[in-house]
Design an enzyme around this catalytic site. Structure first.
Site, PDB file in Angstrom:
ATOM      1  N   HIS A  33       0.890  -1.204   0.144  1.00 21.43           N
ATOM      2  CA  HIS A  33      -0.061  -0.218   0.069  1.00 21.43           C
ATOM      3  C   HIS A  33       1.186   1.435  -0.015  1.00 21.43           C
ATOM      4  O   HIS A  33       0.734   2.259  -0.832  1.00 21.43           O
ATOM      5  CB  HIS A  33      -0.916   0.018   1.234  1.00 21.43           C
ATOM      6  CG  HIS A  33      -1.950  -1.210   1.433  1.00 21.43           C
ATOM      7  ND1 HIS A  33      -1.893  -2.017   2.383  1.00 21.43           N
ATOM      8  CD2 HIS A  33      -3.151  -1.547   0.515  1.00 21.43           C
ATOM      9  CE1 HIS A  33      -2.986  -2.864   2.038  1.00 21.43           C
ATOM     10  NE2 HIS A  33      -3.701  -2.435   1.137  1.00 21.43           N
ATOM     11  N   GLN A  57     -18.654  -5.636  -0.929  1.00 22.99           N
ATOM     12  CA  GLN A  57     -17.715  -6.592  -1.943  1.00 22.99           C
ATOM     13  C   GLN A  57     -17.443  -8.050  -1.106  1.00 22.99           C
ATOM     14  O   GLN A  57     -16.757  -8.772  -1.554  1.00 22.99           O
ATOM     15  CB  GLN A  57     -16.482  -5.920  -2.236  1.00 22.99           C
ATOM     16  CG  GLN A  57     -15.615  -5.533  -1.116  1.00 22.99           C
ATOM     17  CD  GLN A  57     -14.664  -4.704  -1.590  1.00 22.99           C
ATOM     18  OE1 GLN A  57     -14.641  -3.695  -1.954  1.00 22.99           O
ATOM     19  NE2 GLN A  57     -13.389  -5.279  -1.853  1.00 22.99           N
TER      20      GLN A  57
END
Length: 285
Positions: A33, A57
């Site tokens: 990240h 999701q």
């Protein structure tokens, strides 16, 4: 670094910016990240990261409730990395009412692979990404969004969504960051026990062998691939894995390669469960 929680606070923080560079995450951050954020810093006049665990999701049996929420640690990592704005909405901030309007991804791409084994996943991804894009880029002439290629199909789906909706956003894919032994970095690696972590590299190794076998004759042939893929699945199963898929596809559309497709146009992709942890990986050929 400025921490904001609401859409109004985010828009106020970005009111004087021209080209935001955005990294969307679900938190529990790792070096992958932070590599996205580092790449973003040179591409915009402000860097924005989001942390939001998106219920839409996750399938009912998946790990939404147990997914690690580590905001304080994530905030410290982002600040040390030079992030300008952290958007960490609560669920009521991003979904103040039931999200009955949703973005349906193109089934030709989204119903393959991850979409086959996680039905509805890409609808949830596209809906939250579209909402985040509206929050970050509203009123801006242009922007850039960074996505890791570890989630290869997700990156492709978001690219196609942005193109078809004519959004003024450059979607940039960044190569997968790996541990020293080659394991793709993932927030879900933290679920692995010590023995499982030692085994986890087997997925990347299986994809490498599949890729080598597929390219051995100069390029994969459609009639040969099913046997090669089945062999790769069986090899992982012998080590205790449960594979959803190990496959070679065309990078352009994730469809089965045809005669003449070769190195430079293909990607090997895999998803498999080791114990209770589902891992994904891929290798561009």
């Amino acid at each position: 670094m400025q921490l904001v929680h609401t859409l109004a606070e985010l828009r106020h923080a970005l009111r004087h910016t021209q080209r935001p560079a955005f990294v969307a995450t679900m938190g529990n951050l790792h070096a992958g990240h932070l590599a996205l954020l580092e790449q973003a810093k040179a591409r915009g006049d402000v860097t924005v990261a989001s942390i939001f665990v998106n219920r839409l999701q996750f399938l009912p049996h998946e790990d939404f409730d147990s997914y690690p929420r580590t905001l304080d640690d994530d905030r410290a990592k982002l600040e040390a990395a030079g992030c300008d704005v952290l958007f960490a909405p609560r669920e009521r901030d991003l979904y103040p009412e039931p999200q009955t309007f949703k973005v349906q991804a193109d089934p030709a791409l989204a119903d393959l692979l991850e979409g086959e084994f996680r039905p509805g996943f890409f609808t949830g991804v596209c809906t939250v990404v579209m909402k985040l894009f509206q929050a970050v880029f509203a009123g801006k002439a242009e922007g850039v969004a960074m996505f890791g290629k570890k989630d290869y199909q997700q990156w492709m789906v978001v690219q196609r969504m942005v193109r078809q909706f004519a959004l003024p956003i450059d979607v940039v894919g960044i190569d997968t960051l790996r541990a020293a032994d080659g394991l793709a970095l993932s927030s879900r690696n933290g679920y692995l026990s010590a023995p499982e972590r030692a085994q986890a590299l087997q997925l990347a190794q299986a994809l490498r062998r599949l890729a080598d076998d597929a390219l051995a004759a100069g390029g994969p042939l459609p009639e040969n691939l099913p046997a090669l893929e089945a062999t790769a699945v069986q090899a992982l199963a012998a080590h205790g894995w449960q594979a959803d898929y190990l496959t070679v596809r065309r990078r352009a559309d994730l469809l089965t390669p045809q005669a003449g497709d070769g190195a430079g146009s293909l990607v090997a992709l895999g998803a498999a469960r080791l114990g209770q942890t589902r891992l994904i990986d891929n290798l561009e050929l």
